[in-house]
Design a protein around this motif. Structure first.
Motif: not given
Length: 330
Positions: A153-154, A163, A317, A319
């Motif tokens: 998340e950070d 994920s 981020r 994905d």
């Protein structure tokens, strides 16, 4: 030239061009005429000249050296990703320093400090940096730091991955759609494996299933763990109809041990792996697994580094997703 290393001027004299032309060729060969480039290449071979990359780094503030830090390379699911990444970076003119941090990352801080001391342009991580002070140190280092194989998340800087919790949920959905009802989980003791297992259990219970049985094994995962995991099934109160393994190595060992005991896979016992390693498609039966696009991770790493070099903004981020590869074992 006797008694000293060949210099740029020696190449220029041999090729009949200026030192500036040789320098342009070494840095951007495409801007030099083909015939001139050929003469320079022949002069380099004849003189044995080796370009001083350290001097070039001082002039450009770029070392073209990238540090890739991985826990291990023996039976590692990161291997295909790292190999593709090194190929992509090398074709773009970079050199990659590969460092092993250990399965439990006990050498991680040391290798990060060594990379920073060598003034690398970027650090690429496959393991998790959990130490708060080290994460802050990397943020203040003034270089690109890319965390791969996860989506925190950070992020320290940039994260390229997926994920693990969602991957576990997807495997639960897949197996329930296939009609399995009694899963047994074989979970390596790592943060990411635990997240996948948690995602699997959450989705399984949400969809009306009973709590799966579970066995935890050490890291790194290997073939022998699968064999031991199969033998441990005899101690369970109810026999599972599918074993969900935390890696393809574990799945391979479990299948081999099951077949040695006369158990038909998947008719009597289904098995799934994780990582979609080459062995998953080479086994008989072939192994149903979760595929992560390592080549895409490598391409995204290169895209981020190019954007940073050009002063362009990048996402923090990225994905790359995942997909279940359905094969014979489940």
């Amino acid at each position: 030239m006797a008694g000293r290393n060949p210099r740029l001027d020696d190449v220029a004299a041999k090729a009949g061009v200026s030192a500036a032309t040789v320098s342009r060729y070494l840095n951007s060969p495409e801007i030099v005429a083909a015939a001139t480039g050929q003469r320079i290449r022949e002069a380099i071979d004849a003189t044995g000249y080796v370009q001083n990359l350290a001097a070039g780094a001082l002039a450009s503030s770029r070392s073209r050296l990238i540090a890739a830090l991985v826990p291990d390379i023996a039976q590692s699911m990161f291997n295909d990703t790292v190999e593709a990444m090194i190929d992509e970076l090398a074709m773009d003119g970079n050199s990659v320093m590969l460092s092993l941090t250990g399965p439990d990352n006990h050498r991680l801080a040391r290798e990060i400090n060594m990379a920073l001391a060598r003034r690398v342009d970027a650090i690429i991580l496959t393991g998790i940096v959990s130490d708060t002070e080290m994460r802050q140190k990397l943020r203040l280092a003034g270089i690109t730091v890319i965390e791969t194989w996860g989506l925190p998340e950070d992020p320290i800087d940039v994260a390229i991955g997926f994920s693990h919790r969602a991957a576990g949920e997807e495997m639960a959905r897949f197996l329930r759609q296939r009609g399995y009802r009694r899963p047994h989980l074989v979970v390596p003791r790592s943060t990411r494996s635990a997240r996948r297992a948690s995602g699997f259990v959450t989705r399984w219970l949400h969809d009306g299933g009973e709590e799966p049985t579970r066995l935890e094994v050490g890291v790194p995962s290997h073939f022998g763990q699968g064999r031991l995991a199969y033998r441990g099934l005899a101690d369970l109160a109810a026999q599972p109809d599918v074993v969900v393994c935390g890696s393809d190595w574990i799945a391979q060992g479990l299948i081999v041990e099951a077949q040695a005991a006369g158990i038909r896979v998947p008719d009597q016992l289904a098995v799934t792996g994780f990582g979609n390693l080459r062995l998953a498609g080479d086994m008989r039966p072939t192994i149903t697994s979760m595929d992560i696009d390592g080549a895409r991770i490598a391409r995204e790493v290169l895209r981020v580094l190019r954007a940073r070099a050009a002063g362009e903004p990048v996402e923090t981020r990225i994905d790359v997703g995942f997909r279940v590869i359905a094969r014979e074992s489940a």
